[in-house]
Design a protein around this motif. Structure first.
Motif, mmCIF file in Angstrom:
data_model
loop_
_atom_site.group_PDB
_atom_site.id
_atom_site.type_symbol
_atom_site.label_atom_id
_atom_site.label_comp_id
_atom_site.label_asym_id
_atom_site.label_seq_id
_atom_site.Cartn_x
_atom_site.Cartn_y
_atom_site.Cartn_z
ATOM 1 N N THR A 69 0.681 -1.220 -0.287
ATOM 2 C CA THR A 69 0.035 0.066 -0.065
ATOM 3 C C THR A 69 0.773 1.253 -0.142
ATOM 4 N N LEU A 96 -7.628 4.046 -6.437
ATOM 5 C CA LEU A 96 -8.097 3.464 -4.874
ATOM 6 C C LEU A 96 -9.522 3.230 -4.814
ATOM 7 N N SER A 99 -10.794 0.227 -6.697
ATOM 8 C CA SER A 99 -10.544 -0.765 -6.340
ATOM 9 C C SER A 99 -11.235 -1.176 -5.097
ATOM 10 N N GLY A 102 -14.628 -2.413 -6.366
ATOM 11 C CA GLY A 102 -14.415 -3.763 -6.714
ATOM 12 C C GLY A 102 -14.418 -4.658 -5.375
ATOM 13 N N LEU A 103 -13.854 -4.124 -4.529
ATOM 14 C CA LEU A 103 -13.655 -4.956 -3.232
ATOM 15 C C LEU A 103 -15.038 -5.118 -2.615
ATOM 16 N N ASN A 154 -5.522 0.184 -13.442
ATOM 17 C CA ASN A 154 -6.979 -0.023 -12.687
ATOM 18 C C ASN A 154 -7.284 -1.461 -12.275
ATOM 19 N N CYS A 155 -7.098 -2.072 -13.561
ATOM 20 C CA CYS A 155 -7.295 -3.585 -13.395
ATOM 21 C C CYS A 155 -6.345 -4.486 -12.358
ATOM 22 N N SER A 157 -4.535 -2.884 -10.028
ATOM 23 C CA SER A 157 -4.975 -2.731 -8.628
ATOM 24 C C SER A 157 -6.128 -3.311 -7.900
ATOM 25 N N LEU A 158 -7.062 -3.282 -8.712
ATOM 26 C CA LEU A 158 -8.354 -4.047 -8.537
ATOM 27 C C LEU A 158 -8.076 -5.476 -8.072
ATOM 28 N N LYS A 160 -5.425 -7.015 -7.167
ATOM 29 C CA LYS A 160 -4.237 -7.189 -6.330
ATOM 30 C C LYS A 160 -5.052 -6.904 -4.869
ATOM 31 N N ASN A 161 -5.972 -6.114 -4.978
ATOM 32 C CA ASN A 161 -6.714 -5.675 -3.729
ATOM 33 C C ASN A 161 -7.731 -6.874 -3.428
#
Length: 253
Positions: A69, A96, A99, A102-103, A154-155, A157-158, A160-161
């Protein structure tokens, strides 16, 4: 008659005092037994290997997540000449935020289904394995520009989170399954305490690592941010290896 009454009162008061005196050690014994059982319960938690192994793995992944992070934001705002993306803080916030949405969708809809099918250990293990090539790709994503960079970043990061939260949630489930219901408060307290120590080291370590990596842009081995993502992957590999037996075991019901 008055003497008889006074004697009766003395006798009854003496009996009441004796009753209270005899009852007092019993209540004290109950308190001592309760305190002893609580001490034994806490001691048994540290001897509970399914619990302690899941907490240790959880701490390793927490260290990785906090370092990631910290590094992600520093990498995104650093200039191109140092291997960064030259993003503004607003651009990083947008990434962020996407992401985060998406989370929310994944945790509320997909994760429970996946966990029921393959179990929490496999969820954490697979998520950790997939994270390794994903982190490796960050260096190459940074070579892009324009809309391609925006979409892929963006993909990445999404994903990965989502993978990180899947690992943490799976380990939380293991921790709570490793103890009886009345011990879950103490077990979660131990987990939070140890995790906080690792999370405190994450940002400091991540910032120091990124600063050091920026000074070795011309290095022959893993120059610049390649070294950063390589070390993050090492921590991830250690965490993944810990999810295998005999280290991480699930409590038998």
């Amino acid at each position: 008659e008055s003497l008889h009454t006074h004697n009766s009162e003395k006798i009854s008061s003496q009996i009441s005092y004796d009753v209270l005196e005899s009852a007092s050690p019993r209540s004290t014994d109950k308190v001592d037994l309760k305190e002893g059982s609580e001490t034994t319960s806490k001691y048994s938690l540290f001897k509970n290997w399914p619990l302690m192994s899941s907490i240790i793995v959880y701490c390793v992944f927490s260290l990785h997540d906090m370092a990631y992070t910290e590094i992600f934001s520093l990498w995104a705002v650093s200039p191109r000449r140092l291997g960064g993306l030259s993003y503004s803080t607003q651009d990083v916030g947008v990434v962020l935020a996407i992401s985060g949405v998406g989370l929310l969708v994944f945790q509320s809809s997909l994760y429970p289904l996946v966990e029921r099918i393959i179990g929490p250990i496999m969820v954490s293990r697979i998520a950790g394995i997939v994270s390794i090539p994903l982190l490796t790709s960050y260096h190459y994503i940074g070579m892009l520009s324009g809309i391609a960079l925006s979409i892929l970043l963006n993909c990445a990061s999404l994903v990965k989170n989502v993978l990180s939260i899947s690992i943490v949630t799976g380990l939380f489930i293991l921790q709570n399954r490793a103890v009886e219901q009345h011990q879950r408060g103490a077990a979660n307290g131990i987990a939070m305490t140890l995790m906080s120590l690792f999370k405190a080291a994450g940002p400091a370590g991540g910032g120091a690592l990124f600063s050091w990596a920026e000074k070795r842009q011309e290095a022959g081995f893993l120059p610049g941010n390649q070294m950063v993502f390589f070390i993050l992957n090492i921590i991830e590999v250690v965490g993944v290896l810990m999810t295998f037996k005999p280290f991480l075991v699930e409590r038998r019901r």
